[in-house]
Design a protein around this motif. Sequence first.
Motif, mmCIF file in Angstrom:
data_model
loop_
_atom_site.group_PDB
_atom_site.id
_atom_site.type_symbol
_atom_site.label_atom_id
_atom_site.label_comp_id
_atom_site.label_asym_id
_atom_site.label_seq_id
_atom_site.Cartn_x
_atom_site.Cartn_y
_atom_site.Cartn_z
ATOM 1 N N VAL A 23 0.220 12.688 59.208
ATOM 2 C CA VAL A 23 -0.789 13.568 58.626
ATOM 3 C C VAL A 23 -1.800 12.746 57.832
ATOM 4 C CG1 VAL A 23 0.828 15.493 58.506
ATOM 5 C CG2 VAL A 23 0.484 14.055 56.487
ATOM 6 N N VAL A 24 -3.059 13.151 57.919
ATOM 7 C CA VAL A 24 -4.124 12.570 57.112
ATOM 8 C C VAL A 24 -4.343 13.507 55.925
ATOM 9 C CG1 VAL A 24 -6.566 11.954 57.013
ATOM 10 C CG2 VAL A 24 -5.223 11.459 59.067
ATOM 11 N N VAL A 25 -4.260 12.966 54.711
ATOM 12 C CA VAL A 25 -4.426 13.767 53.500
ATOM 13 C C VAL A 25 -5.773 13.415 52.871
ATOM 14 C CG1 VAL A 25 -3.417 14.489 51.307
ATOM 15 C CG2 VAL A 25 -1.930 13.678 53.155
ATOM 16 N N ALA A 26 -6.660 14.400 52.768
ATOM 17 C CA ALA A 26 -7.966 14.190 52.146
ATOM 18 C C ALA A 26 -7.805 14.173 50.635
ATOM 19 C CB ALA A 26 -8.929 15.300 52.566
ATOM 20 N N VAL A 27 -8.087 13.035 50.011
ATOM 21 C CA VAL A 27 -7.885 12.877 48.566
ATOM 22 C C VAL A 27 -9.200 12.454 47.912
ATOM 23 C CG1 VAL A 27 -6.627 11.666 46.746
ATOM 24 C CG2 VAL A 27 -5.460 12.277 48.882
ATOM 25 N N SER A 28 -9.692 13.300 47.019
ATOM 26 C CA SER A 28 -10.947 13.010 46.320
ATOM 27 C C SER A 28 -10.718 12.365 44.959
ATOM 28 C CB SER A 28 -11.729 14.306 46.119
ATOM 29 O OG SER A 28 -11.028 15.160 45.229
ATOM 30 N N THR A 29 -9.461 12.369 44.491
ATOM 31 C CA THR A 29 -8.991 11.973 43.151
ATOM 32 C C THR A 29 -9.164 13.101 42.143
ATOM 33 O OG1 THR A 29 -11.003 10.941 42.227
ATOM 34 C CG2 THR A 29 -9.574 9.540 43.574
ATOM 35 N N GLY A 30 -9.615 14.298 42.572
ATOM 36 C CA GLY A 30 -9.614 15.463 41.698
ATOM 37 C C GLY A 30 -8.196 15.965 41.517
ATOM 38 N N VAL A 31 -8.004 16.883 40.595
ATOM 39 C CA VAL A 31 -6.656 17.343 40.278
ATOM 40 C C VAL A 31 -5.982 18.002 41.476
ATOM 41 C CG1 VAL A 31 -7.464 19.572 39.358
ATOM 42 C CG2 VAL A 31 -5.265 18.633 38.611
ATOM 43 N N ASP A 32 -6.717 18.765 42.284
ATOM 44 C CA ASP A 32 -6.109 19.489 43.408
ATOM 45 C C ASP A 32 -5.520 18.525 44.441
ATOM 46 O OD1 ASP A 32 -7.290 21.638 42.085
ATOM 47 O OD2 ASP A 32 -9.090 21.536 43.332
ATOM 48 N N SER A 33 -6.321 17.552 44.857
ATOM 49 C CA SER A 33 -5.845 16.640 45.905
ATOM 50 C C SER A 33 -4.773 15.691 45.382
ATOM 51 C CB SER A 33 -7.009 15.863 46.513
ATOM 52 O OG SER A 33 -7.713 15.137 45.540
ATOM 53 N N MET A 34 -4.838 15.328 44.098
ATOM 54 C CA MET A 34 -3.795 14.459 43.540
ATOM 55 C C MET A 34 -2.466 15.202 43.453
ATOM 56 S SD MET A 34 -5.119 11.539 43.327
ATOM 57 C CE MET A 34 -3.611 10.800 42.663
ATOM 58 N N VAL A 35 -2.508 16.497 43.145
ATOM 59 C CA VAL A 35 -1.280 17.298 43.120
ATOM 60 C C VAL A 35 -0.724 17.445 44.530
ATOM 61 C CG1 VAL A 35 -0.370 19.623 42.729
ATOM 62 C CG2 VAL A 35 -1.814 18.540 41.006
ATOM 63 N N LEU A 36 -1.590 17.706 45.512
ATOM 64 C CA LEU A 36 -1.127 17.814 46.893
ATOM 65 C C LEU A 36 -0.433 16.527 47.324
ATOM 66 C CD1 LEU A 36 -0.941 19.123 49.679
ATOM 67 C CD2 LEU A 36 -3.266 18.319 50.148
ATOM 68 N N LEU A 37 -1.047 15.397 47.019
ATOM 69 C CA LEU A 37 -0.458 14.112 47.400
ATOM 70 C C LEU A 37 0.892 13.910 46.727
ATOM 71 C CD1 LEU A 37 -0.817 11.509 48.977
ATOM 72 C CD2 LEU A 37 -2.105 10.572 47.042
ATOM 73 N N ALA A 38 0.980 14.256 45.435
ATOM 74 C CA ALA A 38 2.242 14.103 44.703
ATOM 75 C C ALA A 38 3.325 15.025 45.264
ATOM 76 C CB ALA A 38 2.017 14.398 43.217
ATOM 77 N N LEU A 39 2.969 16.257 45.585
ATOM 78 C CA LEU A 39 3.940 17.197 46.146
ATOM 79 C C LEU A 39 4.463 16.721 47.498
ATOM 80 C CD1 LEU A 39 2.194 20.603 45.292
ATOM 81 C CD2 LEU A 39 4.339 19.743 44.315
ATOM 82 N N LEU A 40 3.597 16.164 48.299
ATOM 83 C CA LEU A 40 4.022 15.633 49.594
ATOM 84 C C LEU A 40 4.997 14.483 49.418
ATOM 85 C CD1 LEU A 40 0.570 15.642 51.440
ATOM 86 C CD2 LEU A 40 2.520 17.104 51.982
ATOM 87 N N GLN A 41 4.716 13.628 48.442
ATOM 88 C CA GLN A 41 5.595 12.481 48.201
ATOM 89 C C GLN A 41 6.970 12.906 47.689
ATOM 90 O OE1 GLN A 41 2.126 10.490 45.936
ATOM 91 N NE2 GLN A 41 3.523 8.820 46.406
ATOM 92 N N GLU A 42 7.008 14.050 47.000
ATOM 93 C CA GLU A 42 8.260 14.529 46.426
ATOM 94 C C GLU A 42 9.108 15.318 47.421
ATOM 95 O OE1 GLU A 42 9.621 13.928 43.451
ATOM 96 O OE2 GLU A 42 7.975 12.535 43.079
#
Length: 462
Positions: A23-42
């Motif tokens: 999966v490609v995760v679009a990350v802008s470094t805003g709070v929404d995308s950083m939370v999505l990335l963290a949730l995926l890692q967890e």
Amino acid sequence: MELNNEFKRHLERGRFFDKNDRVVVAVSTGVDSMVLLALLQELPASLRPQIIVAHVNHRLRKQSEEEEQFIRDYCEDHRLKLVVHHWPLTEHPQNGIEEAARKMRYCFFAQVMKDEQATILLTAHHQNDLAETMLMKLTRGGQLHQLIGIEEKRPFSSGTLERPLLNFPKQRLREYAVNNHLKWYEDLTNRELTVSRNRFRHQVIPLLEKENSNFLAALSNYHEQLELAVELENQFAQEQLAKLSNKEGHLDIKALCQLPLAKERLVLVKWLEKNGVLGLKRGFVEQVLSDINNRHLPQIKRRVTPDLVLFKNYSELFVKNVNQSLQKVQPSINSVVKLGRWYSIENDYQIAVAKEKTFFNQGEHCQEMWLAPEQLPLKVRRWREQDRLPLKNGGHQKVSRVLIDQKVPLSKRNQQLVIVDAQDTVVWVVGRKWGWFTRPGDYTTRWQQLFIGKRDLKRRKE
């Protein structure tokens, strides 16, 4: 419930992806995308996909460089693959920069998916984004399906675009970020009330939440109901079109007029859209309804787009492309491509160049192309041994190499066509690969926007 567990259960119910997916995760470094990335890692190993992070440095703000460095450090610390794209200042348009940035981002995400052989793009759109979009659509008016706002899943590029946070409000994401000590960056432009979406975000929705503290959840529930309603609506329309249309696609007026008005309107709109008449306004639809129900008006001829004309011929409705002229391409072809015409290539397919995307029907793939005035007119001809295709990195690729890489049989290589510009530079190896032309900052005012497409004749016959 802890957001991690709720997110996990939501993924399991929604069947978004599994551990074998890239999966490609679009990350802008805003709070929404950083939370999505963290949730995926967890996620547990049984659910966690293979993650590729995609970040765009828009170079619109001073902190853009700092944000890029942050996500680089983050991905290195967490052993995540990162792909970064820089949007050159020379490509920034003078007007409509937000829309241009959005198009650029999704083109980049599609390329990353292709390069990384990923089938899914994940974005961090959440419940507040959904509410904003639905309210904006409701305010502007339009078709029922537009009120759905943001889809949780939709086809994108070679796979799907999925939004696994669409059921979660912004406040939950922010609380998770604070409680888990996540770092993120705020985009101060999100506070500018000159932007329509920001006014809905900071003024309209807070007022509605005062009236109903569960407003976001209620709107999300309506979103689900609308999706079902539109699905059933489309199913009904398709069933009726199958009954009311003949082999040529002409619509039986008598049978159509026997439907209740609301259903008659629905079927008419779907039939027009199927014939390439898009972006219909209510007033236009009502006028057409009036015309086809008028017994004293047995025939009508109404232009509905620059190329398409709607005809009522006593008992039938049909749409005709009045500018369409099929022209057989001969083996020795070396002719100027006229806009708005389909050119038949043997008996297999047709190609066309048009000013409007609406020239192409649904299912007919077309590519947007901006060209400088000195590049026009375009020509279509057989490829030559010295032909080279301009690439994004400033280099070139031989057309012969394109044919070799795509394993085109020798028996077909000599028949390969190319579209070239006025300087004889290859714009498109037809059906195989597009050229890249670097655009100046003011290209939207000086260059010509064209749409180049292809349709398969064999598939149409089937």
